[in-house]
Design a protein around this motif. Structure first.
Motif, PDB file in Angstrom:
ATOM      1  N   LEU A   1      -0.327   3.642   8.985  1.00 20.53           N
ATOM      2  CA  LEU A   1      -1.432   2.973   8.306  1.00 20.53           C
ATOM      3  C   LEU A   1      -2.155   2.049   9.285  1.00 20.53           C
ATOM      4  O   LEU A   1      -1.517   1.241   9.969  1.00 20.53           O
TER       5      LEU A   1
ATOM      6  N   TRP B   1      -4.890   5.876   6.255  1.00 20.29           N
ATOM      7  CA  TRP B   1      -3.609   6.545   6.468  1.00 20.29           C
ATOM      8  C   TRP B   1      -3.829   7.791   7.323  1.00 20.29           C
ATOM      9  O   TRP B   1      -4.749   8.574   7.065  1.00 20.29           O
TER      10      TRP B   1
ATOM     11  N   VAL C   1      -5.048  -0.885   9.220  1.00 22.08           N
ATOM     12  CA  VAL C   1      -5.748  -1.786   8.303  1.00 22.08           C
ATOM     13  C   VAL C   1      -6.865  -2.488   9.068  1.00 22.08           C
ATOM     14  O   VAL C   1      -6.601  -3.198  10.044  1.00 22.08           O
TER      15      VAL C   1
ATOM     16  N   ALA D   1       0.854  -1.182   0.000  1.00 24.69           N
ATOM     17  CA  ALA D   1       0.000   0.000   0.000  1.00 24.69           C
ATOM     18  C   ALA D   1       0.890   1.232   0.000  1.00 24.69           C
ATOM     19  O   ALA D   1       1.959   1.238   0.618  1.00 24.69           O
TER      20      ALA D   1
ATOM     21  N   LEU E   1      -8.217   0.650   4.414  1.00 24.63           N
ATOM     22  CA  LEU E   1      -6.861   1.112   4.644  1.00 24.63           C
ATOM     23  C   LEU E   1      -6.954   2.596   5.013  1.00 24.63           C
ATOM     24  O   LEU E   1      -7.412   3.411   4.201  1.00 24.63           O
TER      25      LEU E   1
ATOM     26  N   TRP F   1     -11.898  -4.545   2.991  1.00 24.86           N
ATOM     27  CA  TRP F   1     -10.827  -4.092   3.869  1.00 24.86           C
ATOM     28  C   TRP F   1     -10.728  -2.569   3.777  1.00 24.86           C
ATOM     29  O   TRP F   1     -10.867  -1.997   2.699  1.00 24.86           O
TER      30      TRP F   1
END
Length: 220
Positions: free
Chosen positions: A25, A64, A27, A10, A62, A60
Protein backbone atom coordinates in the motif's frame (compact mmCIF):
# COMPACT_ATOMS: atom_id res chain seq x y z
CA UNK A 1 -15.81 10.55 6.73
CA UNK A 2 -12.71 10.31 8.94
CA UNK A 3 -11.35 13.27 10.88
CA UNK A 4 -7.77 14.41 11.34
CA UNK A 5 -6.11 12.18 13.91
CA UNK A 6 -8.17 9.08 13.12
CA UNK A 7 -6.23 5.83 12.89
CA UNK A 8 -7.87 3.39 10.49
CA UNK A 9 -7.28 -0.04 9.02
CA UNK A 10 -7.25 -0.04 5.23
CA UNK A 11 -8.12 -3.35 3.62
CA UNK A 12 -8.12 -4.97 0.20
CA UNK A 13 -9.69 -8.25 -0.91
CA UNK A 14 -7.84 -10.08 -3.70
CA UNK A 15 -9.62 -12.66 -5.84
CA UNK A 16 -8.20 -14.89 -7.22
CA UNK A 17 -5.25 -15.38 -4.88
CA UNK A 18 -2.74 -18.00 -3.83
CA UNK A 19 0.64 -18.28 -2.12
CA UNK A 20 2.25 -16.03 -4.75
CA UNK A 21 -0.09 -13.12 -4.03
CA UNK A 22 1.44 -10.07 -2.38
CA UNK A 23 0.04 -6.57 -1.81
CA UNK A 24 1.67 -3.30 -0.81
CA UNK A 25 0.00 0.00 0.00
CA UNK A 26 1.25 3.49 -0.92
CA UNK A 27 -0.46 6.34 0.93
CA UNK A 28 -0.29 9.82 -0.60
CA UNK A 29 -1.10 12.65 1.79
CA UNK A 30 -2.71 15.98 0.74
CA UNK A 31 0.80 17.50 0.64
CA UNK A 32 2.00 14.86 -1.82
CA UNK A 33 4.17 12.94 0.64
CA UNK A 34 4.08 9.19 0.08
CA UNK A 35 4.38 6.57 2.83
CA UNK A 36 4.20 2.77 2.68
CA UNK A 37 2.70 1.31 5.86
CA UNK A 38 3.33 -2.33 6.68
CA UNK A 39 0.78 -4.65 5.11
CA UNK A 40 -0.21 -8.13 6.22
CA UNK A 41 -2.63 -10.97 5.55
CA UNK A 42 -4.17 -13.52 7.89
CA UNK A 43 -6.05 -15.66 5.39
CA UNK A 44 -3.48 -16.82 2.87
CA UNK A 45 -3.42 -13.71 0.72
CA UNK A 46 -7.13 -13.08 0.21
CA UNK A 47 -7.45 -10.07 2.54
CA UNK A 48 -4.65 -7.55 3.03
CA UNK A 49 -4.67 -4.86 5.70
CA UNK A 50 -2.56 -1.88 6.79
CA UNK A 51 -2.91 0.60 9.63
CA UNK A 52 -2.51 4.31 8.94
CA UNK A 53 -3.23 7.63 10.64
CA UNK A 54 -4.67 10.66 8.89
CA UNK A 55 -2.50 13.55 10.02
CA UNK A 56 -3.97 16.36 7.89
CA UNK A 57 -7.30 17.40 6.42
CA UNK A 58 -7.81 17.05 2.69
CA UNK A 59 -7.76 14.30 0.09
CA UNK A 60 -5.68 11.18 0.69
CA UNK A 61 -5.00 8.54 -1.96
CA UNK A 62 -4.62 4.90 -0.98
CA UNK A 63 -2.97 2.90 -3.79
CA UNK A 64 -2.76 -0.88 -3.54
CA UNK A 65 -0.38 -2.76 -5.84
CA UNK A 66 -0.94 -6.51 -6.02
CA UNK A 67 1.63 -8.86 -7.57
CA UNK A 68 1.44 -12.58 -8.26
CA UNK A 69 -1.94 -14.19 -8.68
CA UNK A 70 -4.63 -11.50 -8.75
CA UNK A 71 -2.14 -8.83 -9.86
CA UNK A 72 -3.77 -5.40 -10.09
CA UNK A 73 -3.52 -1.76 -9.03
CA UNK A 74 -6.40 -0.21 -7.14
CA UNK A 75 -6.82 3.35 -5.91
CA UNK A 76 -9.11 4.90 -3.34
CA UNK A 77 -9.43 8.60 -2.54
CA UNK A 78 -10.43 9.41 1.04
CA UNK A 79 -11.70 12.82 2.13
CA UNK A 80 -10.52 13.72 5.64
CA UNK A 81 -12.26 16.44 7.64
CA UNK A 82 -10.41 18.87 9.92
CA UNK A 83 -10.79 18.45 13.65
CA UNK A 84 -13.96 20.24 14.83
CA UNK A 85 -13.11 23.82 15.75
CA UNK A 86 -14.07 25.39 19.06
CA UNK A 87 -11.98 28.49 18.46
CA UNK A 88 -10.67 30.42 15.50
CA UNK A 89 -7.63 32.42 14.50
CA UNK A 90 -8.37 36.06 13.90
CA UNK A 91 -10.02 39.03 15.56
CA UNK A 92 -13.52 38.08 16.70
CA UNK A 93 -15.93 40.50 18.34
CA UNK A 94 -18.10 37.92 20.12
CA UNK A 95 -17.51 34.57 21.78
CA UNK A 96 -19.57 31.42 21.40
CA UNK A 97 -20.76 32.03 24.96
CA UNK A 98 -22.07 35.45 23.96
CA UNK A 99 -23.77 33.90 20.94
CA UNK A 100 -25.45 31.29 23.14
CA UNK A 101 -26.69 34.03 25.48
CA UNK A 102 -27.87 36.10 22.51
CA UNK A 103 -29.77 33.13 21.04
CA UNK A 104 -31.03 31.88 24.38
CA UNK A 105 -30.11 28.41 23.16
CA UNK A 106 -27.15 26.18 22.47
CA UNK A 107 -25.13 27.58 19.56
CA UNK A 108 -24.54 25.51 16.39
CA UNK A 109 -21.36 23.50 16.04
CA UNK A 110 -19.99 25.89 13.41
CA UNK A 111 -20.47 28.93 15.67
CA UNK A 112 -16.77 29.80 15.79
CA UNK A 113 -16.59 30.01 11.99
CA UNK A 114 -19.82 32.04 11.75
CA UNK A 115 -18.60 34.54 14.33
CA UNK A 116 -15.24 34.89 12.57
CA UNK A 117 -16.92 35.51 9.20
CA UNK A 118 -19.36 37.97 10.75
CA UNK A 119 -16.45 39.79 12.43
CA UNK A 120 -14.61 40.02 9.13
CA UNK A 121 -17.74 41.44 7.49
CA UNK A 122 -18.12 43.96 10.31
CA UNK A 123 -14.52 45.12 9.95
CA UNK A 124 -14.53 45.23 6.17
CA UNK A 125 -17.87 46.92 5.62
CA UNK A 126 -18.41 49.08 8.72
CA UNK A 127 -15.36 49.57 10.92
CA UNK A 128 -12.99 50.94 8.27
CA UNK A 129 -14.48 54.45 8.64
CA UNK A 130 -15.01 54.12 12.40
CA UNK A 131 -13.19 55.99 15.16
CA UNK A 132 -13.23 54.39 18.61
CA UNK A 133 -10.82 53.42 21.40
CA UNK A 134 -9.21 49.99 21.09
CA UNK A 135 -7.03 47.61 23.04
CA UNK A 136 -3.60 46.50 21.84
CA UNK A 137 -5.37 43.64 20.06
CA UNK A 138 -7.56 46.02 18.08
CA UNK A 139 -10.74 45.21 19.98
CA UNK A 140 -12.94 47.97 21.44
CA UNK A 141 -11.81 48.99 24.91
CA UNK A 142 -15.09 50.73 25.81
CA UNK A 143 -17.48 48.10 27.22
CA UNK A 144 -20.49 49.82 25.65
CA UNK A 145 -18.92 49.70 22.20
CA UNK A 146 -17.67 46.16 22.75
CA UNK A 147 -21.17 45.03 23.75
CA UNK A 148 -22.77 46.65 20.70
CA UNK A 149 -20.25 45.14 18.29
CA UNK A 150 -20.68 41.73 19.92
CA UNK A 151 -24.44 42.05 19.48
CA UNK A 152 -23.97 43.03 15.84
CA UNK A 153 -21.77 40.00 15.17
CA UNK A 154 -24.17 37.66 16.96
CA UNK A 155 -27.08 39.08 14.97
CA UNK A 156 -25.25 38.39 11.71
CA UNK A 157 -24.42 34.85 12.82
CA UNK A 158 -28.08 34.27 13.73
CA UNK A 159 -29.11 35.64 10.32
CA UNK A 160 -26.82 33.17 8.55
CA UNK A 161 -28.18 30.36 10.72
CA UNK A 162 -31.65 31.15 9.38
CA UNK A 163 -31.00 31.89 5.70
CA UNK A 164 -27.72 30.07 5.12
CA UNK A 165 -24.27 31.55 4.62
CA UNK A 166 -24.57 30.84 0.89
CA UNK A 167 -27.12 33.67 0.64
CA UNK A 168 -24.25 36.06 1.31
CA UNK A 169 -23.82 36.09 -2.47
CA UNK A 170 -27.51 36.32 -3.36
CA UNK A 171 -27.30 40.06 -3.76
CA UNK A 172 -25.60 43.18 -2.39
CA UNK A 173 -26.93 45.72 0.00
CA UNK A 174 -28.99 48.38 -1.77
CA UNK A 175 -28.63 51.35 0.55
CA UNK A 176 -28.32 51.92 4.27
CA UNK A 177 -27.49 54.92 6.45
CA UNK A 178 -25.76 54.76 9.82
CA UNK A 179 -25.14 58.21 11.19
CA UNK A 180 -23.24 60.18 8.55
CA UNK A 181 -22.34 57.04 6.63
CA UNK A 182 -24.31 56.08 3.53
CA UNK A 183 -23.60 52.75 1.87
CA UNK A 184 -25.09 51.86 -1.52
CA UNK A 185 -24.00 48.85 -3.55
CA UNK A 186 -25.18 48.14 -7.08
CA UNK A 187 -25.78 50.57 -9.91
CA UNK A 188 -28.23 51.52 -12.65
CA UNK A 189 -31.41 49.46 -12.60
CA UNK A 190 -29.94 47.06 -10.09
CA UNK A 191 -31.62 48.54 -7.02
CA UNK A 192 -33.77 45.69 -5.76
CA UNK A 193 -31.24 43.05 -4.73
CA UNK A 194 -31.63 41.65 -1.21
CA UNK A 195 -29.40 42.77 1.62
CA UNK A 196 -26.92 40.29 3.00
CA UNK A 197 -26.68 42.22 6.27
CA UNK A 198 -28.83 41.13 9.20
CA UNK A 199 -31.36 43.88 10.03
CA UNK A 200 -30.61 43.43 13.74
CA UNK A 201 -26.91 43.87 13.01
CA UNK A 202 -27.61 47.29 11.51
CA UNK A 203 -29.83 48.23 14.45
CA UNK A 204 -27.06 47.27 16.87
CA UNK A 205 -24.62 49.53 15.02
CA UNK A 206 -27.11 52.41 14.99
CA UNK A 207 -27.39 52.11 18.77
CA UNK A 208 -23.73 53.03 19.31
CA UNK A 209 -23.30 56.33 21.19
CA UNK A 210 -21.77 59.04 19.04
CA UNK A 211 -19.43 60.20 21.79
CA UNK A 212 -17.78 56.78 21.99
CA UNK A 213 -18.05 55.50 18.43
CA UNK A 214 -17.90 57.80 15.44
CA UNK A 215 -18.31 56.99 11.77
CA UNK A 216 -16.69 59.36 9.33
CA UNK A 217 -18.58 60.19 6.11
CA UNK A 218 -18.15 57.31 3.70
CA UNK A 219 -20.09 56.45 0.56
CA UNK A 220 -19.57 53.28 -1.46
Amino acid sequence: MPDVGDTVTASLTVDPHDATTSAVLAVTSPSGAVTTPTTGTADGGKTWTATLTYTAAGLWRLSWTVTGTGASVQHEVVSVAPAPAVGVTGRVYATTTQLAEYLGAAPPLDSARLLLEASRMLERDFLVPAVYDTTDDGLPSDPVVASALAEAVCAQAEFWMEVGVENDISGPLQGVSIGSVQIQYGAGENRSGPSYYAPKMLRALRSLPGDRFRLVAWTV
